[in-house]
Motif scaffolding. Structure first.
Motif, PDB file in Angstrom:
ATOM      1  N   ASP A 175      64.394  28.986 152.682  1.00  0.00           N
ATOM      2  CA  ASP A 175      63.177  29.604 152.154  1.00  0.00           C
ATOM      3  C   ASP A 175      62.380  30.279 153.273  1.00  0.00           C
ATOM      4  O   ASP A 175      61.772  31.322 153.064  1.00  0.00           O
ATOM      5  CB  ASP A 175      62.335  28.547 151.430  1.00  0.00           C
ATOM      6  N   TYR A 179      61.653  34.220 153.362  1.00  0.00           N
ATOM      7  CA  TYR A 179      60.258  34.647 153.452  1.00  0.00           C
ATOM      8  C   TYR A 179      60.076  35.639 154.611  1.00  0.00           C
ATOM      9  O   TYR A 179      59.377  36.641 154.483  1.00  0.00           O
ATOM     10  CB  TYR A 179      59.346  33.428 153.635  1.00  0.00           C
ATOM     11  N   LYS A 182      61.194  38.963 153.543  1.00  0.00           N
ATOM     12  CA  LYS A 182      60.174  39.620 152.713  1.00  0.00           C
ATOM     13  C   LYS A 182      59.077  40.215 153.605  1.00  0.00           C
ATOM     14  O   LYS A 182      58.626  41.323 153.388  1.00  0.00           O
ATOM     15  CB  LYS A 182      59.581  38.591 151.751  1.00  0.00           C
ATOM     16  N   LEU A 266      54.339  27.419 151.891  1.00  0.00           N
ATOM     17  CA  LEU A 266      55.496  28.154 151.373  1.00  0.00           C
ATOM     18  C   LEU A 266      56.030  27.542 150.069  1.00  0.00           C
ATOM     19  O   LEU A 266      56.145  26.333 149.940  1.00  0.00           O
ATOM     20  CB  LEU A 266      56.594  28.124 152.440  1.00  0.00           C
ATOM     21  N   GLN A 269      61.782  30.295 147.804  1.00  0.00           N
ATOM     22  CA  GLN A 269      61.880  31.748 147.737  1.00  0.00           C
ATOM     23  C   GLN A 269      63.195  32.157 147.062  1.00  0.00           C
ATOM     24  O   GLN A 269      64.191  31.451 147.183  1.00  0.00           O
ATOM     25  CB  GLN A 269      61.834  32.341 149.147  1.00  0.00           C
ATOM     26  N   ASP A 281      58.218  34.619 145.524  1.00  0.00           N
ATOM     27  CA  ASP A 281      58.008  33.188 145.303  1.00  0.00           C
ATOM     28  C   ASP A 281      58.697  32.823 143.991  1.00  0.00           C
ATOM     29  O   ASP A 281      58.681  33.607 143.042  1.00  0.00           O
ATOM     30  CB  ASP A 281      56.509  32.889 145.152  1.00  0.00           C
TER      31      ASP A 281
END
Lengths: 418, 166
Positions: A175, A179, A182, A266, A269, A281
């Motif tokens: 994740d 992230y 992204k 967090l 993801q 998310d």
């Protein structure tokens, strides 16, 4: 220059002088690797270059993993070319069933701190997790390394990625790296090295760090390097590398930029089709039915990943409209997963275990989706056609998210199932 | 080196899987055969739409993803003469030069599909002949220009018996 990036420290150890960012240098290669999608061309180019004997066969390994066992006669003939070459040259060959190159190279002690490693596979950056400067190259460059033992590099600028906070339950290293994709995009670190820092590193196993380094190339990075701590040293010792030198990160070094991520906030993801940086998310994914799940690959096919999935699936049955395919990243992981009862739990839950290798991730065999199907996978790429059908849709997530989604039949937040 | 051809415009982040899909490239070393499937997953029949000498024009991060050297080889074997893009992913960049495929890094926003282009590599200029403007290009690093002029890494090694810059 007393403050140096990890990249500068590693290159300095090979040049015996301080390297300058942007300069072109030729260095001795500590280890080089090729797989069955790239080695056949490298062998052809090796002979075209006039090669007869590989200079340092003990520093090369060839791995048959992308189509293992061979799915067709074309593959078979290229595998034969690799086997014959490895035998003639005295090169270590990992044949079918051994596992995925990026698990095998560190597992056999071929990767460690300060090493400069190249591999004819883009995910060679995986070995940055144990303090190596490791990067992907093409076939011609592998030929050049086999002939000369050397390769040229442009010393990259480095980006420091500071991971702070505490990882919430149900959120994993996968994740974090999704992230980051992204945040900075598929070309956010092109021509640069990512160097990881921050208190979260202590919370990550070496397995979890491999996941992050593995995907450095998905943001364009040349390498994704972790400093070396006691966990790294223990892991390396268990895999045949003792008395390794310290490699610590210096925040005062000349970092081109610093990216700070507080992982406490967090969510799990998910990368949506057809781009690795098309990440959201999990709460924003909506209602996405799943037809196939895949747990494995050089990103997330390690023992910790399989264990997370088996704990979620133990005593349950996957959704009747879902197939779940599992591939261990190596033979030794497969054996340990068998000993621990992980494989039995997965099979009882409805999973299909395929041999260690890359197969479904690269669309060669053992799990090509049909037209219009959605696949949720622990792999590192979701490009259109990646799994062998350009009419299928690939979603990328952590092993926990994949396992839970296979239970419910749709993309599901794993935090409610832990 | 002067290259002349018509532009085929593609978008951002064209990965090497799109250049040549894994399902083909693992089976053979016959690049002419592989070239029949160039860009197939994103533009079916692309091979039928191009003429020898044509030029790929793309956005940022061309050639991202897999390290497959088949990608630049397939572009060459399809008869394409160069790739002009805003930026390139690094492994593709090296692989292309190592196989003598010219790459040009510059702003491509004003070039349209079908424009006739002329590239002067040494001068560092791309001319859009159709529209009558010139674009300044980011020059190749000197060592990579040498590799390209030698015709790629195989020829470079044959000439020098190793890397000439050691």
């Amino acid at each position: 220059m007393s403050h140096k990036t990890l990249t500068e420290k590693i290159f300095e150890s090979h040049l015996d002088r301080e390297p300058k960012v942007g300069e072109v240098v030729v260095v001795d290669i500590d280890f080089a690797m090729g797989q069955d999608g790239t080695s056949p061309l490298a062998i052809q180019k090796f002979y075209e270059m006039g090669g007869k004997k590989v200079l340092k066969p003990e520093k090369i390994a060839l791995v048959i993993d992308h189509g293992a066992p061979s799915p067709n006669e074309g593959f078979s003939n290229l595998h034969k070319l690799m086997r014959d070459f490895a035998y003639e040259q005295g090169i270590k060959l990992f044949d079918i069933g051994s596992g995925i190159c990026h698990q095998l190279i560190p597992e056999y002690g071929f990767a460690g701190p300060y090493d400069i490693i190249v591999g004819a596979d883009s995910h060679t950056c995986t070995y940055g997790a144990v303090g190596a400067f490791a990067t992907g190259i093409g076939s011609s460059e592998l030929s050049a390394v086999m002939l000369s033992g050397k390769l040229w590099f442009k010393i990259p600028a480095s980006i420091r990625v500071v991971l702070s906070g505490k990882l919430p339950a149900g959120v994993y290293s996968k994740d974090i790296i999704l992230y980051l994709a992204k945040l900075i995009g598929a070309d956010g670190a092109t021509y640069k090295a990512l160097e990881f820092d921050g208190e979260v590193i202590d919370q990550l196993s070496v397995d979890a760090r491999f996941t992050i380094s593995n995907m450095a190339v998905e943001v364009g990075a040349k390498a994704g390097i972790f400093p070396v701590d006691d966990k790294t040293k223990l892991w390396l010792k268990e895999h045949g590398r003792e008395n390794v030198k310290d490699l610590s990160i210096d925040p005062l070094a000349n970092y081109e930029s610093t990216i700070e991520i507080d992982v406490s906030k967090l969510e799990p993801q998910v990368a949506l089709p057809h781009r690795v940086d098309n990440v959201v998310d999990i709460s924003k994914v909506g209602d996405v039915p799943i037809h196939q799940g895949f747990i494995g690959t050089c990103t997330n096919g390690r023992l910790e990943d399989l264990e997370i999935a088996s704990k979620i699936l133990e005593g349950k049955q996957i959704h009747p409209k879902v197939r779940l395919i599992v591939s261990c990243a190596s033979k030794s992981i497969y054996l340990e997963a068998l000993r621990r009862g992980i494989i039995e739990k997965l099979i009882n839950a409805g999973a299909t275990i395929i041999p260690p290798g890359c197969g479904p991730c690269v669309g060669t065999h053992a799990g090509v989706p049909s037209d219009g199907e959605n696949v949720i996978s622990t792999a590192n790429r979701n490009f259109k056609g990646r799994m062998g059908n350009n009419k299928a849709f690939i979603y990328l997530a952590s092993p926990a998210t994949v396992a839970v989604s296979c239970l419910t039949g749709k993309i599901t937040d794993p935090r409610r199932y832990l | 080196m002067i290259i002349r051809g018509f532009a085929h415009k593609l978008g951002d982040d064209i990965n090497t899987d799109y250049i040549i899909s894994g399902k083909y490239k693992f089976k053979t070393l016959d690049m002419k055969e592989l070239a029949q499937h160039i860009f197939e997953d994103i533009e079916p029949d692309f091979i039928k739409k191009i003429k020898p000498g044509d030029i790929i024009v793309a956005g940022k991060n061309f050639g991202c993803g897999s390290s497959r050297e088949q990608a630049p080889l397939v572009i060459k074997n399809a008869g394409l003469s160069a790739v002009v893009a805003v930026s390139f992913a690094r492994i593709f960049y090296r692989n292309a030069i190592n196989n003598g495929l010219p790459l040009v890094e510059c702003d491509t926003s004003n070039i349209d599909d079908g424009d006739e282009l002329e590239i002067e590599l040494e001068k560092g200029i791309v001319k859009d002949i159709t529209k009558g403007f010139e674009i300044q290009i980011n020059p190749l690093p000197p060592f990579m220009m040498k590799l390209l002029q030698d015709g790629g890494l195989v020829e470079h090694f044959k000439k020098y018996g190793g890397f000439s810059i050691e």
